[in-house]
Design a protein around this motif. Structure first.
Motif, PDB file in Angstrom:
ATOM      1  N   ASP A  11       0.293   5.545   2.815  1.00 51.49           N
ATOM      2  CA  ASP A  11      -0.934   4.767   2.996  1.00 51.49           C
ATOM      3  C   ASP A  11      -0.646   3.276   2.827  1.00 51.49           C
ATOM      4  O   ASP A  11      -0.400   2.809   1.714  1.00 51.49           O
ATOM      5  CB  ASP A  11      -1.972   5.218   1.968  1.00 51.49           C
ATOM      6  CG  ASP A  11      -3.310   4.511   2.151  1.00 51.49           C
ATOM      7  OD1 ASP A  11      -3.400   3.617   3.027  1.00 51.49           O
ATOM      8  OD2 ASP A  11      -4.260   4.845   1.427  1.00 51.49           O
ATOM      9  N   PRO A  12      -0.693   2.497   3.918  1.00 52.11           N
ATOM     10  CA  PRO A  12      -0.346   1.072   3.821  1.00 52.11           C
ATOM     11  C   PRO A  12      -1.423   0.225   3.163  1.00 52.11           C
ATOM     12  O   PRO A  12      -1.192  -0.941   2.876  1.00 52.11           O
ATOM     13  CB  PRO A  12      -0.160   0.668   5.287  1.00 52.11           C
ATOM     14  CG  PRO A  12      -1.093   1.564   6.037  1.00 52.11           C
ATOM     15  CD  PRO A  12      -1.036   2.881   5.307  1.00 52.11           C
ATOM     16  N   PHE A  13      -2.589   0.806   2.943  1.00 52.60           N
ATOM     17  CA  PHE A  13      -3.701   0.042   2.366  1.00 52.60           C
ATOM     18  C   PHE A  13      -3.853   0.266   0.861  1.00 52.60           C
ATOM     19  O   PHE A  13      -4.736  -0.300   0.240  1.00 52.60           O
ATOM     20  CB  PHE A  13      -5.011   0.410   3.069  1.00 52.60           C
ATOM     21  CG  PHE A  13      -4.955   0.250   4.560  1.00 52.60           C
ATOM     22  CD1 PHE A  13      -4.726  -1.000   5.137  1.00 52.60           C
ATOM     23  CD2 PHE A  13      -5.099   1.333   5.396  1.00 52.60           C
ATOM     24  CE1 PHE A  13      -4.659  -1.148   6.513  1.00 52.60           C
ATOM     25  CE2 PHE A  13      -5.039   1.197   6.772  1.00 52.60           C
ATOM     26  CZ  PHE A  13      -4.817  -0.051   7.337  1.00 52.60           C
ATOM     27  N   THR A  14      -3.002   1.127   0.294  1.00 53.05           N
ATOM     28  CA  THR A  14      -3.090   1.437  -1.130  1.00 53.05           C
ATOM     29  C   THR A  14      -1.924   0.817  -1.882  1.00 53.05           C
ATOM     30  O   THR A  14      -0.763   1.162  -1.617  1.00 53.05           O
ATOM     31  CB  THR A  14      -3.103   2.961  -1.366  1.00 53.05           C
ATOM     32  OG1 THR A  14      -4.246   3.525  -0.708  1.00 53.05           O
ATOM     33  CG2 THR A  14      -3.186   3.278  -2.853  1.00 53.05           C
ATOM     34  N   LYS A  15      -2.216  -0.068  -2.797  1.00 57.88           N
ATOM     35  CA  LYS A  15      -1.181  -0.764  -3.549  1.00 57.88           C
ATOM     36  C   LYS A  15      -0.322   0.232  -4.322  1.00 57.88           C
ATOM     37  O   LYS A  15      -0.837   1.174  -4.928  1.00 57.88           O
ATOM     38  CB  LYS A  15      -1.830  -1.754  -4.515  1.00 57.88           C
ATOM     39  CG  LYS A  15      -0.845  -2.738  -5.139  1.00 57.88           C
ATOM     40  CD  LYS A  15      -1.578  -3.818  -5.918  1.00 57.88           C
ATOM     41  CE  LYS A  15      -0.594  -4.856  -6.460  1.00 57.88           C
ATOM     42  NZ  LYS A  15      -1.288  -5.934  -7.175  1.00 57.88           N
ATOM     43  N   GLY A  16       0.977   0.019  -4.282  1.00 58.33           N
ATOM     44  CA  GLY A  16       1.896   0.892  -5.004  1.00 58.33           C
ATOM     45  C   GLY A  16       2.647   1.860  -4.115  1.00 58.33           C
ATOM     46  O   GLY A  16       3.657   2.422  -4.532  1.00 58.33           O
ATOM     47  N   THR A  17       2.167   2.060  -2.881  1.00 53.73           N
ATOM     48  CA  THR A  17       2.864   2.965  -1.970  1.00 53.73           C
ATOM     49  C   THR A  17       3.983   2.210  -1.250  1.00 53.73           C
ATOM     50  O   THR A  17       3.979   0.984  -1.169  1.00 53.73           O
ATOM     51  CB  THR A  17       1.920   3.547  -0.913  1.00 53.73           C
ATOM     52  OG1 THR A  17       1.479   2.481  -0.045  1.00 53.73           O
ATOM     53  CG2 THR A  17       0.714   4.210  -1.552  1.00 53.73           C
ATOM     54  N   LYS A  18       4.931   2.958  -0.730  1.00 50.99           N
ATOM     55  CA  LYS A  18       6.029   2.357   0.021  1.00 50.99           C
ATOM     56  C   LYS A  18       5.496   1.655   1.271  1.00 50.99           C
ATOM     57  O   LYS A  18       5.951   0.571   1.639  1.00 50.99           O
ATOM     58  CB  LYS A  18       7.035   3.433   0.421  1.00 50.99           C
ATOM     59  CG  LYS A  18       8.250   2.904   1.156  1.00 50.99           C
ATOM     60  CD  LYS A  18       9.222   4.023   1.476  1.00 50.99           C
ATOM     61  CE  LYS A  18      10.440   3.491   2.241  1.00 50.99           C
ATOM     62  NZ  LYS A  18      11.382   4.588   2.573  1.00 50.99           N
ATOM     63  N   ALA A  19       4.521   2.282   1.924  1.00 51.96           N
ATOM     64  CA  ALA A  19       3.942   1.702   3.140  1.00 51.96           C
ATOM     65  C   ALA A  19       3.267   0.364   2.825  1.00 51.96           C
ATOM     66  O   ALA A  19       3.385  -0.600   3.581  1.00 51.96           O
ATOM     67  CB  ALA A  19       2.946   2.669   3.768  1.00 51.96           C
ATOM     68  N   TYR A  20       2.542   0.312   1.722  1.00 52.25           N
ATOM     69  CA  TYR A  20       1.876  -0.931   1.311  1.00 52.25           C
ATOM     70  C   TYR A  20       2.914  -2.019   1.045  1.00 52.25           C
ATOM     71  O   TYR A  20       2.775  -3.165   1.475  1.00 52.25           O
ATOM     72  CB  TYR A  20       1.048  -0.687   0.052  1.00 52.25           C
ATOM     73  CG  TYR A  20       0.355  -1.916  -0.506  1.00 52.25           C
ATOM     74  CD1 TYR A  20      -0.967  -2.196  -0.195  1.00 52.25           C
ATOM     75  CD2 TYR A  20       1.039  -2.793  -1.362  1.00 52.25           C
ATOM     76  CE1 TYR A  20      -1.603  -3.329  -0.715  1.00 52.25           C
ATOM     77  CE2 TYR A  20       0.420  -3.925  -1.873  1.00 52.25           C
ATOM     78  CZ  TYR A  20      -0.907  -4.186  -1.548  1.00 52.25           C
ATOM     79  OH  TYR A  20      -1.517  -5.303  -2.061  1.00 52.25           O
ATOM     80  N   GLU A  21       3.981  -1.649   0.338  1.00 50.25           N
ATOM     81  CA  GLU A  21       5.023  -2.614  -0.007  1.00 50.25           C
ATOM     82  C   GLU A  21       5.643  -3.228   1.249  1.00 50.25           C
ATOM     83  O   GLU A  21       5.826  -4.442   1.334  1.00 50.25           O
ATOM     84  CB  GLU A  21       6.103  -1.913  -0.834  1.00 50.25           C
ATOM     85  CG  GLU A  21       7.276  -2.819  -1.205  1.00 50.25           C
ATOM     86  CD  GLU A  21       8.388  -2.074  -1.919  1.00 50.25           C
ATOM     87  OE1 GLU A  21       9.529  -2.582  -1.904  1.00 50.25           O
ATOM     88  OE2 GLU A  21       8.124  -0.981  -2.458  1.00 50.25           O
ATOM     89  N   ASN A  22       5.952  -2.389   2.228  1.00 52.99           N
ATOM     90  CA  ASN A  22       6.561  -2.886   3.461  1.00 52.99           C
ATOM     91  C   ASN A  22       5.587  -3.743   4.270  1.00 52.99           C
ATOM     92  O   ASN A  22       5.957  -4.786   4.808  1.00 52.99           O
ATOM     93  CB  ASN A  22       7.063  -1.722   4.311  1.00 52.99           C
ATOM     94  CG  ASN A  22       8.334  -1.118   3.763  1.00 52.99           C
ATOM     95  OD1 ASN A  22       9.161  -1.815   3.183  1.00 52.99           O
ATOM     96  ND2 ASN A  22       8.503   0.183   3.928  1.00 52.99           N
TER      97      ASN A  22
END
Length: 420
Positions: free
Chosen positions: A97-108
């Motif tokens: 999930d790119p919209f949730t802080k802490g996930t790999k997708a969010y970080e990238n």
């Protein structure tokens, strides 16, 4: 009398027996019907519950599964992602999930956003770029190969996944956050660079600084130069303007998804905090981001090579006090510029350019979407590559029908006829 009594008894027994049989049969029939009804009801309840359970499981899976793309989503070249699995473990699901802080997708995704901001772009224009790219590959597996949508990190080109365009096309596919097409123009198969978000953005910045931005593909309706795009604050417009870099086939692009993703990223990354920074922009892009907003060329820079915006030009035009000297200075500057331009022009070996064409006979196909070789080209890109092979100056990307005329003149060719 006895005979009559016996006969009467037999008749009574017979009658009683028939009634008993009827009564028992009726009871059994009702019992069977009742059991059938109850069984049917239980079956319906059980079946309904089973469906509900299955649906809920699927919803959770699709919601968390970062390796699964929307079945309706298609790559910008027209190929449709084919899902191979909806299964995922909780660890990988948590990174998707790119919209949730802490996930790999969010970080990238945040890395990409901040890289553009640090290059001078407004937060809204950076969010537009990040939002558009969200449905190109993914932010959890940033090296995702085109045509691979279900195997986690094994779908990354860094792990040997070879991009495929689908259908009968034999051209190389794309890959990465921005679906570089062909993928070989960014990095080779198995390169660790495919999982390096910073390097991908650096590659994009370098390409744009060299002119790889074509306002003719701007879907915002403004045909902005890259510098003009970098200053914008309207999220929906910046999302659609990013196609000037992507140059996707709009028959397969879902604008509302691009806009919605851009808005969401603008929200979670607090885009409004970041304003356009001209000093950072000039350092990152130089004059390459200031191409004219009324030009459809991806390789031609604006006459305003110092990157000043239109308001500053307007102020200069309104200053009539020294119009004569300004005009004289401008003429002199233009002559010097022409001399410098003439010096830069290379001698082109026409025979070598023709040989390039001959070498490709029977080996390549025509394609407007996959026009950068090595297996297919369109008319303009073939001309571009042939002349570059003969010694012409390269631009940021192959010229198209609108930009090749200026490019040819810039390489020393003279316009001898123009008409129907």
């Amino acid at each position: 009398m006895k005979r009559i009594g016996d006969k009467a008894a037999r008749v009574l027994l017979t009658i009683f027996g028939v009634k008993t049989t009827i009564i028992i049969g009726t009871i059994l029939t009702f019992a069977v019907i009742l059991i059938a009804i109850i069984t049917g009801l239980m079956g319906t309840i059980s079946t309904s519950g089973g469906k509900g359970s299955k649906t809920n499981t699927q919803c959770v899976t699709y919601q968390k599964d970062g390796d699964e793309e929307d079945d309706d989503e298609e790559d910008d070249d027209g190929s449709k992602p084919q899902s191979t699995s909806t299964k995922t473990d909780s660890a990988s699901a948590g990174d998707s999930d790119p919209f949730t802080k802490g996930t790999k997708a969010y970080e990238n995704a945040h890395k990409v956003f901040m890289a553009f901001v640090n290059a001078g772009l407004s937060g809204e224009s950076a969010a537009g770029a990040v939002g558009w790219a969200n449905s190109e590959g993914s932010y959890d597996i940033i090296g995702r190969a085109q045509g691979h949508y279900g195997g986690g990190i094994n779908d990354s080109i860094s792990k040997g996944a070879v991009p495929t365009t689908g259908g009968t096309s034999n051209t190389l596919g794309g890959g990465g956050i921005f679906q570089f097409d062909p993928y070989t123009k960014y990095a080779p198969l198995n390169s660790p660079d495919w999982e390096d978000a910073d390097k991908m953005v650096a590659f994009v910045i370098d390409a744009i600084s060299k002119g790889d931005w074509n306002p003719a593909y701007d879907e915002s309706g403004h045909n902005w130069s890259f510098q003009e795009f970098a200053k914008q604050t309207n999220i929906d417009e910046t999302a659609m303007s990013w196609n000037a870099y992507e140059r996707g086939n709009m028959a397969y692009v879902r604008p509302e998804q691009k806009k919605a993703d851009a808005r969401k990223f603008a929200e979670v990354f607090e885009a409004s905090k970041y304003k356009y920074d001209d000093a950072k922009f000039q350092k990152a892009f130089g004059g390459g981001g200031a191409s004219s907003n009324n030009s459809s060329s991806s390789s031609q820079s604006s006459d305003d090579d110092d990157g000043d915006d239109d308001e500053e030009d307007s102020d200069n035009e309104d200053n009539d006090n020294d119009s004569s000297s300004s005009s004289s200075s401008s003429d002199s500057s233009n002559k010097d510029s022409k001399k410098d331009s003439d010096k830069d022009k290379k001698s082109i070996d026409t025979d070598k350019a023709i040989k390039w064409y001959k070498d490709k006979l029977g080996k390549v196909k025509y394609s407007r979407d996959a026009r950068t070789g090595p297996d297919s080209y369109d008319h303009s890109s073939a001309l571009y590559y042939a002349l570059v092979d003969g010694g012409a100056k390269e631009s940021g990307s192959p010229v198209d029908t609108d930009s090749e005329h200026d490019w040819l003149k810039d390489n020393g060719y003279e316009l001898v006829y123009e008409g129907a």
